[in-house]
Design an enzyme around this catalytic site. Structure first.
Site, PDB file in Angstrom:
ATOM      1  N   ASN A 277      39.424 -29.029  -6.044  1.00 50.52           N
ATOM      2  CA  ASN A 277      38.134 -28.539  -5.558  1.00 50.52           C
ATOM      3  C   ASN A 277      38.052 -28.443  -4.042  1.00 50.52           C
ATOM      4  OD1 ASN A 277      37.435 -28.230  -8.188  1.00 50.52           O
ATOM      5  ND2 ASN A 277      36.077 -30.008  -8.290  1.00 50.52           N
TER       6      ASN A 277
ATOM      7  N   CYS B  78      29.620 -21.694 -19.147  1.00 47.55           N
ATOM      8  CA  CYS B  78      30.840 -22.272 -19.721  1.00 47.55           C
ATOM      9  C   CYS B  78      30.386 -23.480 -20.557  1.00 47.55           C
ATOM     10  CB  CYS B  78      31.800 -22.687 -18.623  1.00 47.55           C
ATOM     11  SG  CYS B  78      31.136 -23.962 -17.584  1.00 47.55           S
TER      12      CYS B  78
ATOM     13  N   ARG C 287      44.210 -27.198 -16.089  1.00 46.95           N
ATOM     14  CA  ARG C 287      43.468 -26.465 -15.047  1.00 46.95           C
ATOM     15  C   ARG C 287      43.276 -27.340 -13.816  1.00 46.95           C
ATOM     16  NH1 ARG C 287      38.152 -23.361 -16.601  1.00 46.95           N
ATOM     17  NH2 ARG C 287      38.335 -23.119 -14.359  1.00 46.95           N
TER      18      ARG C 287
ATOM     19  N   ARG D  60      25.683 -21.707 -15.731  1.00 48.38           N
ATOM     20  CA  ARG D  60      26.284 -21.601 -14.386  1.00 48.38           C
ATOM     21  C   ARG D  60      25.641 -20.413 -13.673  1.00 48.38           C
ATOM     22  NH1 ARG D  60      31.179 -24.572 -14.626  1.00 48.38           N
ATOM     23  NH2 ARG D  60      31.117 -24.747 -12.376  1.00 48.38           N
TER      24      ARG D  60
END
Ligand code: EPZ
Length: 416
Positions: free
Chosen positions: A23, A116, A397, A121
């Site tokens: 991130n 998601c 991921r 979102r």
């Protein structure tokens, strides 16, 4: 379909080096679009989201030079402003390309990143802030198109301290005409790292109090070489694994001051933590105590990304715990699979009630998103018998190689 095979009921002993932060890396890769030259990023995590971001950057004209964890991004000659739908719909964080593309070439078109499995979102905060800076945004619900004849610095106050919206405004403001005062912005460490990278490229960004940034637009930025910091969520995940399974581990490179809320919770649960110059030592020898009530929120509150990993650990605590999720409205999806292992969790509105003291049993379970998948692996570590976590691609991921890392910590896990 790849999976993770775990032989449970064993404590953890060993040392693992924490990978580069997903991130932090993703917004910094997006920010490289603002620089007309080759930026070199070191310690990039080898995860599928970084792969996707490389493909998106290539599709708009960047030249990518990837050598292991080092990624060179040359954005000297951008050729397109339309982001490929196949990647945007798979990776929500592609929304953070709006700011840099508007700032650099004045246009961007992308399909709606959509929702998601962890909840809604929306992108209203992104659109409102960029519009305030002079972008004209058209959204037909499927595709979003934004153009600008030159962004203007202005005062922007976010209605909610959204991490992505904060990142988009910062990246839009560094080349804008004039100064932008950004208020009620996110304070997550990844915001600091993005500002640090942009400052290395010559941007002018000043902290003006908590949640307040002053960004003075520059005409041009210059390339730099930058090292991605360690991933606080990966470090926190393995800390939760040690809480759940017990043992004594060392998290080499675990960032200091970025996981205080989790570390305070771990101390309340009976863990012993020792910060050294190179990382964090974690020990859980005695019984695991319930921390009582824990609530997620914006930094410095308990991070939503560690909610599921902590949930798995709470199943092993003596006494009932309550975990309240205040950031995403759909982030208890993993509870169904944890309950198939015997967790006995009850979700009431935005709070998961965990009875604790449960002996989980190994099961064939299915990941449906990144951090829930990591939580299932943690549950497998402390379950009686063997566990198979399917859909491992969700875990990949964000985690370079969760099997490799847990084997360093003495776990009996295999790539299934
Ligand atoms: C970032 O997502 C992270 N992703 C997430 O990590 C993390 O969970 C989240 O921040 C919160 O910390 C990356 O950094 C790539 P937000 P982001 O905008 O930016 C609402 C992981 O597991 N909101 O701070 O998408 C939104 O619905 C991922 O690594 C609006 O209402 O998160 C949510 O309720 C998952 N309107 C809240 O804000 C908007 O325009 C937080 O979202 C934008 C957001």
């Amino acid at each position: 379909m790849k999976s993770v095979y775990i032989r449970g009921n064993a404590s953890l002993y060993g040392e693992v080096t924490i990978q580069g932060s997903k991130n932090a890396a993703l917004p910094i890769m997006a920010a490289a679009l603002l620089v007309p030259g080759m930026c070199v990023l070191r310690n990039c995590p080898r995860i599928s989201d970084v792969d996707h971001m490389c493909r998106i950057l290539t599709s708009v004209g960047c030249r990518i030079d990837r050598r292991g964890r080092q990624i060179g991004i040359d954005a000297a000659a951008l050729t397109d402003s339309r982001l490929p739908e196949e990647y945007v719909t798979r990776m929500r964080s592609s929304i953070m390309l709006m700011g840099p593309l508007l700032g650099r070439i004045g246009e961007v078109t992308l399909s709606h990143p959509g929702g998601c499995v962890i909840g809604d979102r929306p992108i209203d905060l992104h659109v409102k802030a960029l519009s305030a800076m002079g972008a004209v945004c058209r959204d037909d619900g499927r595709q979003l198109c934004a153009v600008s004849r030159g962004l203007r610095g202005t005062a922007v106050r976010l209605a909610y301290p959204s991490v992505g919206a904060t990142e988009n405004v910062i990246m839009a403001a560094v080349l804008a005409d004039g100064a932008t005062l950004l208020e009620n912005c996110a304070q997550e460490p990844e915001i600091f790292w993005l500002c640090d990278f942009l400052s290395h490229c010559g941007a002018s960004i000043e902290q003006r109090g908590p949640g307040r940034l002053l960004i003075c637009g520059r005409r041009r930025l210059h390339p730099c070489v930058y090292t991605i910091p360690p991933d606080r969520i990966v470090a926190g995940t393995y800390l939760c694994a040690c809480l759940a399974a017990g043992g004594e581990i060392f998290l080499k490179g675990a960032p200091a001051g970025e996981n205080d809320a989790l570390e305070k919770t771990a101390l309340r649960m009976g863990a012993v933590l020792r910060r050294t110059g190179t990382g964090l030592a974690v020990k859980r020898a005695g019984p695991l105590r319930s921390p009582g009530r824990v609530e997620t929120g914006s930094f410095p509150a308990f991070p939503t990304d560690l909610q599921s990993p902590l949930l798995a650990a709470l199943t092993q605590a003596e006494g009932e715990s309550g975990l309240k999720e205040t950031v995403f409205n759909g982030r208890f999806g993993v509870v169904k699979e944890l309950n198939r292992m015997g967790a006995g969790i009850v979700v009431k509105k935005d709070t998961a009630l965990v009875p604790g003291g449960r002996r989980l049993t190994g099961e064939r379970v299915r990941a449906s998103e990144l951090r829930g998948g990591a939580a299932l692996v943690i549950a497998g570590l402390c379950a009686e018998g063997d566990t198979l976590v399917e859909n491992r691609s969700y875990v990949d991921r964000g985690y370079e190689d969760i099997c490799r890392d847990l084997r360093f910590l003495g776990a009996c896990v295999q790539d299934g």
